[in-house]
Design an enzyme around this catalytic site. Structure first.
Site, PDB file in Angstrom:
ATOM      1  N   HIS A 124       1.117  -1.436   0.221  1.00  0.00           N
ATOM      2  CA  HIS A 124       0.262  -0.208   0.136  1.00  0.00           C
ATOM      3  C   HIS A 124       1.105   1.125  -0.273  1.00  0.00           C
ATOM      4  O   HIS A 124       2.237   1.259   0.288  1.00  0.00           O
ATOM      5  CB  HIS A 124      -0.553  -0.215   1.560  1.00  0.00           C
ATOM      6  CG  HIS A 124      -2.082   1.052   1.473  1.00  0.00           C
ATOM      7  ND1 HIS A 124      -2.281   1.617   1.530  1.00  0.00           N
ATOM      8  CD2 HIS A 124      -3.225   0.551   1.258  1.00  0.00           C
ATOM      9  CE1 HIS A 124      -3.108   2.823   1.595  1.00  0.00           C
ATOM     10  NE2 HIS A 124      -3.784   2.661   1.225  1.00  0.00           N
ATOM     11  N   ASP A 201       2.358  -4.489   7.817  1.00  0.00           N
ATOM     12  CA  ASP A 201       1.315  -3.385   7.678  1.00  0.00           C
ATOM     13  C   ASP A 201       0.742  -4.847   8.255  1.00  0.00           C
ATOM     14  O   ASP A 201      -0.029  -5.746   6.866  1.00  0.00           O
ATOM     15  CB  ASP A 201       1.296  -3.067   6.528  1.00  0.00           C
ATOM     16  CG  ASP A 201      -0.119  -3.049   6.203  1.00  0.00           C
ATOM     17  OD1 ASP A 201      -0.884  -2.137   6.844  1.00  0.00           O
ATOM     18  OD2 ASP A 201      -0.191  -1.661   4.597  1.00  0.00           O
ATOM     19  N   GLN A 204      -5.511  -5.232   6.367  1.00  0.00           N
ATOM     20  CA  GLN A 204      -5.887  -6.172   5.825  1.00  0.00           C
ATOM     21  C   GLN A 204      -6.749  -7.403   6.433  1.00  0.00           C
ATOM     22  O   GLN A 204      -6.610  -8.239   5.788  1.00  0.00           O
ATOM     23  CB  GLN A 204      -5.778  -6.338   4.469  1.00  0.00           C
ATOM     24  CG  GLN A 204      -5.960  -5.194   3.493  1.00  0.00           C
ATOM     25  CD  GLN A 204      -7.316  -4.174   3.498  1.00  0.00           C
ATOM     26  OE1 GLN A 204      -8.493  -5.423   3.594  1.00  0.00           O
ATOM     27  NE2 GLN A 204      -7.408  -3.166   3.267  1.00  0.00           N
ATOM     28  N   LYS A 227     -11.220  -0.633   9.729  1.00  0.00           N
ATOM     29  CA  LYS A 227     -11.486  -1.900   9.376  1.00  0.00           C
ATOM     30  C   LYS A 227     -12.008  -3.480   9.530  1.00  0.00           C
ATOM     31  O   LYS A 227     -11.723  -4.238   9.361  1.00  0.00           O
ATOM     32  CB  LYS A 227      -9.833  -2.352   7.935  1.00  0.00           C
ATOM     33  CG  LYS A 227      -9.747  -1.304   7.221  1.00  0.00           C
ATOM     34  CD  LYS A 227      -8.320  -1.927   6.453  1.00  0.00           C
ATOM     35  CE  LYS A 227      -8.194  -0.695   5.928  1.00  0.00           C
ATOM     36  NZ  LYS A 227      -8.314  -0.188   4.799  1.00  0.00           N
ATOM     37  N   CYS A 367      -4.510   2.194  -3.330  1.00  0.00           N
ATOM     38  CA  CYS A 367      -3.686   3.353  -3.047  1.00  0.00           C
ATOM     39  C   CYS A 367      -2.106   2.032  -3.512  1.00  0.00           C
ATOM     40  O   CYS A 367      -1.574   1.111  -2.456  1.00  0.00           O
ATOM     41  CB  CYS A 367      -3.586   3.210  -1.378  1.00  0.00           C
ATOM     42  SG  CYS A 367      -4.760   4.744  -1.522  1.00  0.00           S
TER      43      CYS A 367
END
Length: 541
Positions: A124, A201, A204, A227, A367
């Site tokens: 991202h 990261d 997600q 999220k 992104c």
């Protein structure tokens, strides 16, 4: 719909609303999930009964707020397997701020020429851009692990890139475009063998699968509340305690200090050392409630449900010859999202047509512009699922995709000015010029469309000929055609001063949701003219 899913859907009141005359089908969960009553009720409770600043007052309300806020840190630490509790869990605004906290605290302070940061082609922008800029400032090198044709990381390439000069590995746990679930524990082991730090990261991943940061052996792990059925404006950064104790803060002010004199200051202990100023108190407490909610639903159930929906969508889309899907093929593990393109229909146009049927998806580059360049596509449409979605909703999406080609013509005819429809049906000046005076690409428009103007300018600064090449949506392409015809014969100075020209020309006749697509081409040609006017004289261009 089975009873368990029906009961979950009842917790999310927004799912019962309509968009226009159509029931909402919300398939944009990778961007933001919806929030259950059990979470947003926390705000009413906080502001209605014990609203006060934390760690600041010796009174009952402040004490209650402080205890709830501190315990929220413990709750989120437990949710991702961090045994160190609150001392290893920093609250941030979002994943992006978590990445930047590490970039400032570690990257800018410890990287230098000869060092390298290893990341991947599927990152991202929040991660990729951050480490890119840190590398530029420090003189370090940034390296990218390749993504193969099935959307998986090339692990042999990763092993080649991670060497004794690698100071940090930054890797996305789950791709927000491909749905790929990366082998982060294996990558962390590779990096640690070379004494490199590991940042993951998890934006997600945490929402849809059980995450154990200690099993992964991540040094840092970031994720966002919005999220994972939580509120916006709150995220988390896990960090190993000894690393957080050693790191320098990058925000200064109240709360993060221990002792201050006119000459110097000392810092509070983690996590407060990294939470300068009044923190997002209600949001933090509500995020803990979101973790409670997901635990009650069951993270294994969430993961299984998302995978079931994604596999169903992937298989059904794969049956269509005019649809291309991206990421791991059907049957391979993936997150609950599917990115795809419909041949001949730009993603922005398809997203608009779906919206008219009440279906919310995401269209664009998500992104991840470099990843889309790697895939050789300007963008994609992403349908992303959460535990409350159903196969019936996916069927509604598929029906709309099948009808899109027939509906686009009617949509442009009825929703836009006649000029847009005319230039969509019969574009003028499409294709580049052999020897343009200058060209201007549309890469910096707010809409994110992909097109380029080719302009020939006379010695006196008059635009003699304009042409365009476009991989943009039908709307932006039509407006580019209009401008190529209407601006011919104008001076560069006049074009540089354009402001609202297209809006006036079209009499504001277009859906407001497509405003950026309509006005983007004017931004491009205006900026190009300003660059030329600000440079050499017309005769020297």
């Amino acid at each position: 719909m089975n009873e368990a899913i029906a009961a979950i859907r009842d917790d999310f009141t927004v799912l019962s609303r309509s968009v226009g005359d159509e029931p909402l089908v919300y398939l944009d969960n990778a961007a933001t999930t919806q929030t259950p009553k059990q979470v947003y009720d926390v705000f009413e409770e906080f502001y209605g009964t014990y609203n006060a600043n934390v760690h600041r007052g010796i009174h009952t309300l402040s004490h209650e707020a402080s205890v709830a806020y501190e315990e929220a840190h413990d709750r989120l630490a437990a949710f991702v397997g961090a045994s160190g509790g609150r001392e290893e869990m920093v609250f941030t605004k979002n994943t992006t701020e978590g990445i930047n906290l590490v970039a400032y605290g570690v990257g800018l302070n410890e990287l230098g020429p000869g060092d390298n940061v290893v990341t991947t082609e599927m990152e991202h922008h929040a991660s990729l851009v951050t480490w890119q800029q840190v590398a530029k400032r420090t003189g370090a090198e940034i390296r990218y692990v390749r993504v193969d044709d099935d959307g998986q990381l090339d692990m042999e390439h990763a092993a080649d890139l991670i060497d004794d000069d690698t100071k940090l590995l930054s890797v996305v746990h789950v791709s927000n475009v491909l749905g790929t679930v990366n082998p982060v524990a294996e990558l962390a082991e590779m990096a640690h063998e070379r004494d490199a730090l590991v940042f993951v990261d998890g934006a997600q991943a945490v929402p849809n699968r059980r995450v154990d940061v200690e099993a992964i052996d991540a040094d840092f792990y970031a994720f966002s509340g919005h999220k994972m059925a939580g509120p916006t404006g709150i995220g988390c950064l896990y960090g190993k305690k000894h690393l957080l104790e050693e790191m320098e803060p990058f925000l200064y002010g109240g709360e993060m200090i221990r002792h201050v004199t006119y000459e110097d200051s000392t810092w509070n202990r983690p996590p407060w050392k990294f939470e300068a100023g009044t923190p997002p108190i209600a949001e933090g407490i509500a995020l803990a409630a979101a973790a409670d909610y997901l635990e009650e639903v069951g993270m294994d159930f969430v993961e299984e449900r998302e995978n079931e929906l994604a596999q169903y969508a992937l298989e059904r889309l794969g049956e269509r010859e005019d649809v291309e899907v991206y990421g791991p093929p059907a049957g391979e593990p993936r997150s609950g999202l599917v990115a795809f393109n419909l041949d001949g229909i730009h993603g922005h146009d398809l997203s608009t047509l779906l919206d008219e049927r009440g279906i919310a998806v995401r269209a664009g580059d998500h992104c991840t512009q470099p990843l889309h360049d790697r895939l050789d596509i300007p963008g994609s449409v992403r349908a992303s699922f959460y535990v409350y979605n159903t196969k019936a909703e996916i069927d509604t999406l598929l029906d709309a995709v099948d009808a899109a080609r027939d509906e686009l013509d009617s949509h442009l005819d009825t929703q836009y000015h006649d000029l847009v429809y005319d230039h969509y049906r019969t574009p003028r000046n499409a294709g580049g010029l052999a020897n343009p005076t200058f060209t201007k690409h549309s890469e910096e428009t707010a809409c994110g469309d992909d097109g380029e103007f080719h302009v020939e300018v006379d010695d006196d600064g008059t635009l003699v000929e304009i042409a365009f090449e476009s991989e943009s949506c039908a709307v932006s392409s039509a407006v580019a055609s209009i401008l190529s015809e209407r601006l011919e014969g104008m001076s560069l100075d006049a074009v540089a001063e354009l402001d609202g020209y297209v809006d006036e020309l079209l009499e504001g006749t277009y859906p407001d949701v497509r405003r950026d697509c309509v006005l983007g081409p004017e931004e491009v040609i205006r900026e190009a003219a300003r660059e030329q006017v600000g440079g050499a004289g017309a005769g020297e261009r």
